[in-house]
Design a protein around this motif. Sequence first.
Motif, PDB file in Angstrom:
ATOM      1  N   GLU A 154       0.823  -1.209   0.000  1.00 46.60           N
ATOM      2  CA  GLU A 154       0.000   0.000   0.000  1.00 46.60           C
ATOM      3  C   GLU A 154       0.856   1.258   0.000  1.00 46.60           C
ATOM      4  O   GLU A 154       0.515   2.263  -0.635  1.00 46.60           O
ATOM      5  CB  GLU A 154      -0.923  -0.017   1.215  1.00 46.60           C
ATOM      6  CG  GLU A 154      -2.008  -1.078   1.137  1.00 46.60           C
ATOM      7  CD  GLU A 154      -2.797  -1.173   2.428  1.00 46.60           C
ATOM      8  OE1 GLU A 154      -2.488  -0.389   3.353  1.00 46.60           O
ATOM      9  OE2 GLU A 154      -3.711  -2.020   2.513  1.00 46.60           O
ATOM     10  N   LYS A 155       1.972   1.214   0.708  1.00 41.05           N
ATOM     11  CA  LYS A 155       2.856   2.390   0.739  1.00 41.05           C
ATOM     12  C   LYS A 155       3.486   2.637  -0.628  1.00 41.05           C
ATOM     13  O   LYS A 155       3.628   3.781  -1.065  1.00 41.05           O
ATOM     14  CB  LYS A 155       3.936   2.194   1.802  1.00 41.05           C
ATOM     15  CG  LYS A 155       4.807   3.409   2.025  1.00 41.05           C
ATOM     16  CD  LYS A 155       5.750   3.201   3.194  1.00 41.05           C
ATOM     17  CE  LYS A 155       6.585   4.448   3.444  1.00 41.05           C
ATOM     18  NZ  LYS A 155       7.518   4.264   4.571  1.00 41.05           N
ATOM     19  N   GLU A 188      -6.195  -0.912  -0.294  1.00 41.38           N
ATOM     20  CA  GLU A 188      -7.183  -1.834  -0.812  1.00 41.38           C
ATOM     21  C   GLU A 188      -8.344  -1.956   0.170  1.00 41.38           C
ATOM     22  O   GLU A 188      -8.137  -2.132   1.367  1.00 41.38           O
ATOM     23  CB  GLU A 188      -6.562  -3.212  -1.044  1.00 41.38           C
ATOM     24  CG  GLU A 188      -5.423  -3.198  -2.046  1.00 41.38           C
ATOM     25  CD  GLU A 188      -4.773  -4.553  -2.175  1.00 41.38           C
ATOM     26  OE1 GLU A 188      -5.198  -5.463  -1.437  1.00 41.38           O
ATOM     27  OE2 GLU A 188      -3.866  -4.698  -3.001  1.00 41.38           O
ATOM     28  N   VAL A 189      -9.568  -1.853  -0.348  1.00 42.98           N
ATOM     29  CA  VAL A 189     -10.770  -1.927   0.471  1.00 42.98           C
ATOM     30  C   VAL A 189     -11.631  -3.074  -0.019  1.00 42.98           C
ATOM     31  O   VAL A 189     -11.945  -3.154  -1.212  1.00 42.98           O
ATOM     32  CB  VAL A 189     -11.560  -0.601   0.430  1.00 42.98           C
ATOM     33  CG1 VAL A 189     -12.820  -0.721   1.275  1.00 42.98           C
ATOM     34  CG2 VAL A 189     -10.694   0.548   0.904  1.00 42.98           C
ATOM     35  N   ARG A 195     -16.186   6.055  -7.479  1.00 41.62           N
ATOM     36  CA  ARG A 195     -15.159   5.028  -7.634  1.00 41.62           C
ATOM     37  C   ARG A 195     -15.853   3.680  -7.491  1.00 41.62           C
ATOM     38  O   ARG A 195     -16.116   3.224  -6.384  1.00 41.62           O
ATOM     39  CB  ARG A 195     -14.075   5.174  -6.568  1.00 41.62           C
ATOM     40  CG  ARG A 195     -13.382   6.517  -6.605  1.00 41.62           C
ATOM     41  CD  ARG A 195     -12.339   6.617  -5.524  1.00 41.62           C
ATOM     42  NE  ARG A 195     -11.297   5.626  -5.750  1.00 41.62           N
ATOM     43  CZ  ARG A 195     -10.335   5.399  -4.873  1.00 41.62           C
ATOM     44  NH1 ARG A 195     -10.302   6.041  -3.752  1.00 41.62           N
ATOM     45  NH2 ARG A 195      -9.407   4.498  -5.137  1.00 41.62           N
ATOM     46  N   PRO A 196     -16.226   3.015  -8.606  1.00 40.01           N
ATOM     47  CA  PRO A 196     -16.992   1.766  -8.514  1.00 40.01           C
ATOM     48  C   PRO A 196     -16.166   0.627  -7.943  1.00 40.01           C
ATOM     49  O   PRO A 196     -14.965   0.583  -8.091  1.00 40.01           O
ATOM     50  CB  PRO A 196     -17.380   1.488  -9.970  1.00 40.01           C
ATOM     51  CG  PRO A 196     -16.311   2.151 -10.763  1.00 40.01           C
ATOM     52  CD  PRO A 196     -15.936   3.386  -9.994  1.00 40.01           C
ATOM     53  N   ARG A 253     -12.754  -7.504  -6.466  1.00 32.34           N
ATOM     54  CA  ARG A 253     -13.003  -6.794  -5.231  1.00 32.34           C
ATOM     55  C   ARG A 253     -12.004  -5.681  -4.966  1.00 32.34           C
ATOM     56  O   ARG A 253     -12.150  -4.951  -4.008  1.00 32.34           O
ATOM     57  CB  ARG A 253     -12.976  -7.774  -4.051  1.00 32.34           C
ATOM     58  CG  ARG A 253     -14.141  -8.743  -4.062  1.00 32.34           C
ATOM     59  CD  ARG A 253     -14.129  -9.580  -2.804  1.00 32.34           C
ATOM     60  NE  ARG A 253     -15.257 -10.495  -2.792  1.00 32.34           N
ATOM     61  CZ  ARG A 253     -16.481 -10.182  -2.368  1.00 32.34           C
ATOM     62  NH1 ARG A 253     -16.703  -8.962  -1.942  1.00 32.34           N
ATOM     63  NH2 ARG A 253     -17.451 -11.066  -2.372  1.00 32.34           N
ATOM     64  N   LEU A 254     -10.964  -5.592  -5.725  1.00 35.69           N
ATOM     65  CA  LEU A 254     -10.016  -4.495  -5.518  1.00 35.69           C
ATOM     66  C   LEU A 254     -10.698  -3.157  -5.766  1.00 35.69           C
ATOM     67  O   LEU A 254     -11.490  -3.020  -6.691  1.00 35.69           O
ATOM     68  CB  LEU A 254      -8.815  -4.634  -6.451  1.00 35.69           C
ATOM     69  CG  LEU A 254      -7.800  -5.715  -6.088  1.00 35.69           C
ATOM     70  CD1 LEU A 254      -6.744  -5.819  -7.145  1.00 35.69           C
ATOM     71  CD2 LEU A 254      -7.192  -5.413  -4.750  1.00 35.69           C
ATOM     72  N   GLU A 255     -10.364  -2.201  -4.933  1.00 35.92           N
ATOM     73  CA  GLU A 255     -10.918  -0.857  -5.133  1.00 35.92           C
ATOM     74  C   GLU A 255     -10.410  -0.312  -6.465  1.00 35.92           C
ATOM     75  O   GLU A 255      -9.230  -0.415  -6.786  1.00 35.92           O
ATOM     76  CB  GLU A 255     -10.481   0.049  -3.975  1.00 35.92           C
ATOM     77  CG  GLU A 255     -11.042   1.446  -4.079  1.00 35.92           C
ATOM     78  CD  GLU A 255     -10.523   2.312  -2.948  1.00 35.92           C
ATOM     79  OE1 GLU A 255     -10.870   3.500  -2.945  1.00 35.92           O
ATOM     80  OE2 GLU A 255      -9.770   1.798  -2.141  1.00 35.92           O
TER      81      GLU A 255
END
Length: 720
Positions: free
Chosen positions: A567-568, A574-575, A607-608, A695-697
């Motif tokens: 993430e950094k 990721e949500v 943001r879908p 499922r990734l944002e």
Amino acid sequence: MTSHRNADRPIRTHRSPAYLLMSAGAAMPLAVALSMTLATPAHGQAEGEGDKPRISVSDQMTVDMHVRNEEITNILEMLAIQSKRNIIASRNVSGKISADLYGVTFFEALDAILHVNGFGYIQKGNFIYVHTSEELEKIQRQIKTRSAKVIRLNYLTAADAAEFVKPLLSEKGGEIKTSTKTESFALPTDVPAGKDDFALGATIVVIDYEENIAAIEKLLEELDTKPAQVLIESTVLQTNLSEDNAFGIDFSIIGSVNFSDFATVGGPRGVAEALGRGTGAGTSGGFSPADNTGTGVQITPGKTGGPSTMKIGIVSNNIAVIARLLDEVSDTTVVANPKLLVLNRQPARVVIGRRLAYLSTTATETSTTQTVEFLDTGVQLHFRPFVTNQREIRMELRPQISEGTTTEIRGLGGGLVTVPNEFRQEVTTNVIVPDGMTVVIGGMFKETTIASRSQVPLLGDIPLVGTAFRGHEDSTDREEYIFLVTPSIVSDTVLLDQGERAAVSIDRVRTGTRQGLLPWSREKITASLNVEAEELARNGDNESALWKLNRSLSLNPRQTEAHTLREKIMGQREVWPSRELFREVVDDKIARRMKDVTPTPDMRQPRPVFDTPIPQMPVEFNKPTAPENKPVKINGIRQVKHSQSVMLPTQPGIPTTFFDTTAQPATPAALAATGQNGATDGAIQQAPTGLESARLESAAVQNATQSTTQTATVEADGGN
């Protein structure tokens, strides 16, 4: 007697004239004048005839006064007229004084003429009121009011603080209220431990006059200080030496029988005993010859059936000789080094050992109850330190070493009862030790020597030859215990440094454990990949770092450190949607509360998040040119297919992210071949396939500076 110069000036307790002379700093003429409290007639004058009083006040408000045996009320009246001040004396103010004052201030003169006769004054506004001491005390009680002050303590208990400050309370009206005493540490196992007791730290409430409260606060500031912490290091040395030596010879002589007849009843060493028992071979450990004729002689001073390090057996015809030799040495050394950190004046205990369980039986007239109890064995250290101002430490100590066993004995009812047996060595003492020094607080040495001799009567006494008819058993046991102790006063800096070193040591142990795993171990592979990815990220090679992180997460997705590093590097989080009903209810309530929040202009574009897997297809890391915008339906999802490239919807201000939906992971070389620069390379990653990709944002595909972007349009099944 007290005096006031203004309305807010505190009333002072009356002092003696000598004290006032020393504290006022008046000139010598003032001291000489005040030495006469009641003037006597001048030489050559009749009693009652004095000089005419003279009082003058300059423009600088300095006073010159010369009076002899004059009423104090008259002097106050003249002083008021000369200084143009309003002085009012009560009806009880009276007396005569004599004084010679030169160049003193108005208030110095007023203090001088009043304090001599035990009067005082209060200044209120433009008025000066002169009263007797009794009147001033009465006024003081009427003016002063009590107030309450909450004082929170950091280290001192409320009960101890109250005992310290009680002498500072006023005689009339001073009170102290304290919080309850902390109960002993105990947590119930079957009921909740929460109560409505006072949950804050030690607190006292002082109800008194302001000056008393101020004095109490000052005293508590000096008393409520951080206690010292002591690190106790105790060393217990235990040495045991056991030496056993033995030598002996046993003989067996038979007649009319064979040694093979005694094979099942004790062999050559059991000849005489077997013949004595008889009743048939092997039936009861005895032997009876068939013809009732047999001879057996046993000589057993050597006790050859006992322990030995060498045995020699010779059987020849009717004679059997067995020799035993023993030389055994046991040397045991136990070094225990318990350490414990404890606050000053607090008891502590450390136990390194095991708990020996045994049954405890309680019998009454109507019932019998058995409970399991435990005996602590091993190395134990009990102590309590007391730190002095000279950095010496007085300690109450009890180090001990113990061992335990359990045995069964007959109880009162005839049943077996399990009882523990404890073998303990301990020292209980009180010593004073300098900070950081090691002292020996006790020791014990014990030596036991046992020499046993057994022989055949008469034959064993024959010189030289008698050795064969004697048995020797010698044993020597030596035990020694030494107790040492090293106390050290430690500061916060030392504690923090020790904690950091301990954390580093633990990391080293963990690293060594991981390195000892097999090469194909999942933990070793993922740990190596994470370390390499972190090093690549530090060097700026984000593409290779992401590639290694994805490999590591594909082996073990539950790696918090790997997710944090990814993430950094990507600059986004990721949500994943939650399927928890309670979570949805709570989130819905939050959404209703925040429905009036207006987003910033650059965050208005949605943001879908896809809930259906995106089909696998290869990704080309070059921008599609002139794509066919022909919608297709795959797995129930209408999509616009751009040749062999898929690009997700954009959002201004976020770096481009390409998701590789092929089954094979993208290598760093393949990523570098795409031609992406450093600004966007850090956002390139291989997205996991299937449901994880769905499922990734959604991430942006192009930066806000890019003018045109080909996007993938995803619509629900049945859309236009």
